[in-house]
Write an enzyme that holds these catalytic residues in place. Structure first.
Site, PDB file in Angstrom:
ATOM      1  N   ASP A   1       3.667 -99.538  54.888  1.00 15.74           N
ATOM      2  CA  ASP A   1       4.896 -98.817  54.553  1.00 15.74           C
ATOM      3  C   ASP A   1       5.096 -97.664  55.536  1.00 15.74           C
ATOM      4  OD1 ASP A   1       3.231 -96.675  53.659  1.00 15.74           O
ATOM      5  OD2 ASP A   1       3.092 -97.607  51.694  1.00 15.74           O
TER       6      ASP A   1
ATOM      7  N   ASP B   1       6.260 -93.664  56.074  1.00 12.88           N
ATOM      8  CA  ASP B   1       6.533 -92.369  55.462  1.00 12.88           C
ATOM      9  C   ASP B   1       7.187 -91.472  56.503  1.00 12.88           C
ATOM     10  OD1 ASP B   1       5.030 -92.972  52.975  1.00 12.88           O
ATOM     11  OD2 ASP B   1       3.351 -93.061  54.376  1.00 12.88           O
TER      12      ASP B   1
ATOM     13  N   ASP C   1      -4.259 -84.941  54.124  1.00 10.33           N
ATOM     14  CA  ASP C   1      -5.671 -85.161  53.802  1.00 10.33           C
ATOM     15  C   ASP C   1      -6.548 -85.344  55.055  1.00 10.33           C
ATOM     16  OD1 ASP C   1      -4.451 -87.624  54.203  1.00 10.33           O
ATOM     17  OD2 ASP C   1      -5.134 -88.542  52.343  1.00 10.33           O
TER      18      ASP C   1
END
Ligand code: ATP
Ligand code: MG
Length: 452
Positions: free
Chosen positions: A73, A75, A152
């Site tokens: 996907d 982002d 992260d």
């Protein structure tokens, strides 16, 4: 060529965190082409740019293309607020409480657009934390650089600009990609406390991308596993889904066990694995994980219900035994045990009802498959027959006794109607013969018990 590009950029240098210079890699020196990016993601990026907002591809999309994978996907990060994004796209939905995000919907494809956020540590009295240090809300907007530092892993904080097609690296992600390592941004323990799911993400991404978890990122996981009890069971359902259905479930399982996180997610399964003297359960579990990975590689459909029914199979059998020992009938015990085992597991990972129904069906069909009655053809029509049969075949991997039953079903499905009829007739006859033999033996005890 990619290797040369890394070497040209970094040589053997290793800059220390936070003091590092921002690295901007121009289009001519990286391998991200617009052809690798989904048309819809490009539409969103371009529309944001035309409306004078900054817009970047970020996260898995950039990371995966740099590594030569197809992203699952895309982002996008921007300085437009969710409300401003909504004004630009009719097909936009604002979601999320913890993080407010815009989802732009294109049929089945969802492009996630997030406004640059600041790390709560530096910028914000607004980022809310719980007592354990967990971030409850962090909708504090910031600059692109702030946004990079609150992500992260360094490899997840690379930005591809739609303006000049360069890649921007604030945290050393390119160097870590070159080293093949996954490294948390900032102090690992603090970052795990803020969001314990990062431990699961570390294991998942390392398995998926073939990266090594850098030592300082890896080490605290052994001690911090219990933090996962602070994460909602609903969120762990989503994460477990990603851990188990991303095509690397076997490797991921082994790593979760090694880091002692598996027991935090599936405590009853872990106990059953700890008490598995004949190694039957572990063989069943590993065969099921490998079969799931194979199905995904072959683009066959998979459901998380299947692996949940595998993980909870040994706990279910233990519970059935306990209940029958208390005097309950086998059938009642089976049904009660299913409810109990699923309810207990749901305290850790909440299993949506539509999946727990499937798990129960797979389990309920097992005794019926083992019995192989003359109504076998009826079972073939059961909507869950195929899953239950696959389950039986995998159970047989760890259980030799079941192998003939499983192969009987394999032959039965392939046989023409007449052949199927003969197979069940033969079964009924042999059952009868078996019954008679037993009966005769009881009536006429063998006079010479040693002659056999
Ligand atoms: P994939 O989509 O392949 O599973 P991903 O890294 O893109 O991997 P997403 O869940 O789509 O994972 O998240 C997109 C990006 O959002 C990440 O790359 C990361 O930069 C950031 N992110 C996601 N989860 C967290 C988290 N728990 N803490 C901080 N940043 C996160
Ligand atoms: Mg992603």
């Amino acid at each position: 060529m990619l290797k040369q590009f890394w070497q040209k950029l970094f040589g053997n240098s290793s800059a220390t965190e936070k003091q590092r210079e921002v690295v901007v890699v121009p289009r001519s020196e990286h391998n991200i082409s617009r052809q690798d990016i989904s048309v819809n993601a490009l539409k969103v990026l371009n529309r944001l740019r035309k409306s004078d907002y900054d817009a970047y591809l970020v996260g898995g999309g950039v990371r995966d293309i740099l590594l030569g994978f197809h992203p699952k996907d895309f982002d996008i990060a921007t300085n437009a607020t969710p409300e401003q994004i909504k004004r630009l796209f009719r097909n936009c939905r604002i979601i999320g409480r913890r993080f407010k995000l815009a989802h732009i919907l294109f049929g089945h494809e969802i492009i996630e657009v997030a406004t640059f956020r600041a790390s709560h540590n530096e910028a914000s009295p607004h980022g809310e934390q719980s007592e354990s240090g967990m971030l409850v809300r962090d909708n504090v907007y910031g600059s692109i650089e702030d946004d990079a530092w609150r992500r992260d892993f360094t490899v997840n904080a690379l930005y591809y600009s739609i303006n000049d097609f360069s890649v921007i690296d604030f945290t050393g992600g390119l160097e870590d990609l070159r080293k093949g390592q996954l490294r948390l941004i900032g102090d690992p323990i603090t970052r795990y406390r803020e969001d314990p799911v990062r431990m699961l993400r570390a294991i998942r991404l390392a398995a998926k991308l073939g990266l090594k978890i850098e030592e300082k990122t890896a080490e605290p996981i052994f001690d911090q596993g219990q933090l996962l009890t602070n994460v909602s069971a609903a969120r762990l359902w989503d994460e477990s889904h990603k851990l188990l259905l991303a095509g690397k479930s076997h490797d991921t399982f082994l790593e979760l066990k090694r880091y002692e996180l598996f027991k935090q997610l599936f405590p009853a399964t872990q106990s059953a694995l700890d008490d598995d003297p004949k190694q039957r359960f572990i063989r069943f579990v590993e065969a099921s994980l490998q079969s799931t990975d194979k199905r995904i590689a072959e683009e066959k459909p998979v459901t998380p219900a299947f692996l949940f029914s595998v993980f909870l199979w040994a706990p279910l059998k233990v519970r059935v035994n306990e209940l029958t020992e208390q005097g309950m009938s086998k059938n009642d015990a089976y049904h009660k045990a299913m409810t109990q085992v699923l309810t207990e597991q749901s305290q850790f990972i909440s299993i949506p009802r539509r999946f727990s129904i499937v798990i129960r069906e797979i389990w309920s069909l097992q005794p019926r498959l083992e019995n192989r009655s003359h109504r076998a053809y009826k079972l073939l029509e059961h909507p869950r027959f195929r899953a239950a049969y696959d389950f039986l075949v995998l159970r047989a991997v760890g259980n030799e006794q079941l192998q003939s039953t499983a192969s009987w079903w394999t032959r039965y499905q392939e046989a023409p109607p007449e052949g199927q009829r003969k197979m069940t007739q033969a079964l009924t006859k042999s059952n009868k013969r078996g019954g008679k033999r037993r009966y005769n033996r009881k009536r006429k005890p063998n006079k010479n018990p040693t002659a056999q």
